[in-house]
Design a protein around this motif. Structure first.
Motif, PDB file in Angstrom:
ATOM      1  N   VAL A 307      18.589  51.615  38.275  1.00 47.34           N
ATOM      2  CA  VAL A 307      19.230  52.249  39.418  1.00 47.34           C
ATOM      3  C   VAL A 307      20.710  51.901  39.433  1.00 47.34           C
ATOM      4  N   GLU A 308      21.502  52.791  40.028  1.00 46.76           N
ATOM      5  CA  GLU A 308      22.941  52.597  40.159  1.00 46.76           C
ATOM      6  C   GLU A 308      23.314  52.675  41.638  1.00 46.76           C
ATOM      7  N   ILE A 309      24.348  51.946  42.015  1.00 46.51           N
ATOM      8  CA  ILE A 309      24.882  52.034  43.373  1.00 46.51           C
ATOM      9  C   ILE A 309      26.315  52.537  43.288  1.00 46.51           C
ATOM     10  N   TRP A 310      26.541  53.704  43.911  1.00 47.49           N
ATOM     11  CA  TRP A 310      27.859  54.312  43.951  1.00 47.49           C
ATOM     12  C   TRP A 310      28.448  54.104  45.338  1.00 47.49           C
ATOM     13  N   MET A 311      29.739  53.767  45.388  1.00 51.97           N
ATOM     14  CA  MET A 311      30.392  53.403  46.637  1.00 51.97           C
ATOM     15  C   MET A 311      31.544  54.355  46.940  1.00 51.97           C
ATOM     16  N   CYS A 312      31.727  54.626  48.242  1.00 55.86           N
ATOM     17  CA  CYS A 312      32.811  55.477  48.708  1.00 55.86           C
ATOM     18  C   CYS A 312      33.385  54.863  49.982  1.00 55.86           C
ATOM     19  N   ALA A 313      34.721  54.701  50.047  1.00 56.43           N
ATOM     20  CA  ALA A 313      35.353  54.061  51.199  1.00 56.43           C
ATOM     21  C   ALA A 313      35.701  55.050  52.295  1.00 56.43           C
ATOM     22  N   ASP A 314      35.789  56.342  51.976  1.00 58.22           N
ATOM     23  CA  ASP A 314      36.246  57.335  52.950  1.00 58.22           C
ATOM     24  C   ASP A 314      35.220  58.453  53.055  1.00 58.22           C
ATOM     25  N   ALA A 315      34.621  58.592  54.239  1.00 57.95           N
ATOM     26  CA  ALA A 315      33.633  59.656  54.453  1.00 57.95           C
ATOM     27  C   ALA A 315      34.215  60.807  55.251  1.00 57.95           C
ATOM     28  N   GLU A 316      35.529  60.799  55.493  1.00 58.67           N
ATOM     29  CA  GLU A 316      36.140  61.822  56.319  1.00 58.67           C
ATOM     30  C   GLU A 316      37.076  62.688  55.481  1.00 58.67           C
ATOM     31  N   GLY A 317      37.529  63.774  56.088  1.00 52.39           N
ATOM     32  CA  GLY A 317      38.449  64.669  55.404  1.00 52.39           C
ATOM     33  C   GLY A 317      37.733  65.754  54.639  1.00 52.39           C
ATOM     34  N   ASN A 318      38.471  66.798  54.315  1.00 47.84           N
ATOM     35  CA  ASN A 318      37.889  67.952  53.632  1.00 47.84           C
ATOM     36  C   ASN A 318      37.996  67.873  52.120  1.00 47.84           C
ATOM     37  N   LYS A 319      38.744  66.899  51.604  1.00 44.94           N
ATOM     38  CA  LYS A 319      38.868  66.763  50.163  1.00 44.94           C
ATOM     39  C   LYS A 319      37.618  66.088  49.604  1.00 44.94           C
ATOM     40  N   PRO A 320      37.274  66.395  48.336  1.00 42.63           N
ATOM     41  CA  PRO A 320      36.114  65.722  47.726  1.00 42.63           C
ATOM     42  C   PRO A 320      36.305  64.205  47.740  1.00 42.63           C
TER      43      PRO A 320
END
Length: 404
Positions: A307-320
């Motif tokens: 399994v892999e864990i992918w992280m994202c710091a920004d969940a807002e905005g319209n950009k990918p």
């Protein structure tokens, strides 16, 4: 102590004490009782200190789902009940302590039961019919008003028999500090107008209200949203029968792996793209959680061997969104992310294993089937072995004095 000003005692001493100590010393005097039990500013200040030592405060809330025999006309049948919410702390690895007894809740409510959500010591316990918010530490319970939308639509075909027609979430608006419960549901089977979101603000609303904006896509029913930076994150149900029956076409962005981000502040919706190569029906089962202030998605590696864990710091905005792979470990069965204890990843592997991934590797932290569950009021211990248990709900938990 009589020489110290009460303000100094409260804001320099009491605010630094653990919950257990505060709860014991309420009876010292009326001022302390009123402050500890009823002052919202004190509760928030105490919670703020707990948040800052998040990495050191290692606790989980465990809710066993236990088989209960019911005899009807000499025929035995089994219902699944929840005897209580238990606090497990890393300092006491072999037992968990009962925080709130839920055995008095009607058995009928658990036939279609959702998981639970946590925010700042408050817990959302939703079923298809009744939604409760409680603070297991202070034993406060709030039953939210009944909504006619808790009744599934006629001829509902979305897995209502097992999962219901709703998806719930719970969190706090960062600007107003208001705690809100949200429910997504199907009102009609045909047409996109049949998907709706309702919101209830704790301490303000007297009934559920529909959001002005409609959810852009249907969500997976029976799944609890992930609370992240003032928003609730739901997984889009790309395979909803809504599309099959009505020949509706998903927007290109929703054909990719994506999530719907619902802001608790202005009650608006935003589309959030998922990690790369997160495609196909398997992604619907992947786990989403907040880890170290980032949104994390746990997914099977392309080889299906780890399994892999992918992280994202920004969940807002319209950009990918920008996703980065931070962790990978070799555990390929059913996995659900829970929390980070310092730099260790804590997750539920299978039904009863609580595991953590460290720099030295992956190992079992505790087997919930082998825990001793302690009832401090009765002075008794009980175990929930695998043959009596259907499942365990587990969430990261911070005890607090927040009022409801």
């Amino acid at each position: 102590m009589a020489c110290l000003p009460n303000e100094l005692i409260v804001w320099e001493i009491l605010v630094r004490l653990p919950i257990k100590s505060l709860w014991r010393i309420r009876c010292v005097c009326k001022d302390w009782r009123d402050t500890i039990s009823g002052d919202p500013s004190f509760a928030q200040s105490h919670l703020h200190r707990l948040r800052k030592q998040n990495g050191k405060y290692h606790s989980l809330l465990i809710a066993p789902r236990v088989y209960h025999k019911v005899v009807e006309s000499k025929i035995d049948r089994y219902e699944v009940t929840n005897p209580g919410l238990y606090l497990w702390e890393e300092s006491r690895q072999h037992d968990a302590t009962l925080l709130h007894d839920t055995s008095s809740f009607p058995v009928e409510e658990t036939r279609i039961r959702h998981g639970f959500a946590h925010c700042d010591g408050l817990v959302l316990l939703p079923t298809e019919d009744i939604v409760r918010v409680l603070n297991p530490t202070t034993h406060q319970v709030l039953e939210l008003p009944w909504s006619p939308n808790s009744i599934g639509p006629r001829r509902c075909s979305y897995g209502c028999i097992h999962k219901g027609h709703q998806a719930f979430g719970f969190g706090r608006s960062h600007r107003s500090n208001a705690y809100k419960a949200a429910r997504f549901f199907y009102r009609e089977k045909h047409a996109m107008g049949g998907i709706v979101m309702e919101v209830f603000t704790i301490g303000q609303d007297h009934y559920w209200h529909e959001t002005a904006a409609q959810p852009p896509y249907p969500f997976l029913v029976g799944r609890i949203a992930t609370f992240f930076k003032g928003s609730l994150i739901w997984i889009v149900d790309q395979h909803s029968l809504m599309y099959e029956y009505d020949h509706l076409v998903l927007h290109d962005r929703a054909r990719m792996s994506c999530f719907v981000c619902f802001s608790l502040e202005d009650e608006s919706f935003n589309i959030m793209t998922g990690p790369p190569r997160l495609e196909g029906p398997d992604y619907l089962e992947y786990s989403v959680a907040e880890l170290n202030g980032e949104l994390a998605v746990l997914r099977l590696a392309p080889t299906y061997e780890s399994v892999e864990i992918w992280m994202c710091a920004d969940a807002e905005g319209n950009k990918p969104q920008r996703w980065e792979q931070h962790y990978a470990f070799g555990f390929s069965s059913s996995v659900r992310l829970l929390a980070t204890f310092d730099d260790d990843i804590v997750y539920q592997g299978g039904l009863s294993d609580l595991r953590h991934q460290t720099s030295q590797g992956d190992n079992i932290m505790v087997d919930m089937n082998n825990l001793a569950y302690y009832n401090p009021d009765m002075g008794t211990l009980v175990e929930y072995p695998w043959w009596d248990t259907e499942d365990f709900d587990v969430i990261f938990f911070i005890p607090s004095l927040v009022q409801i």
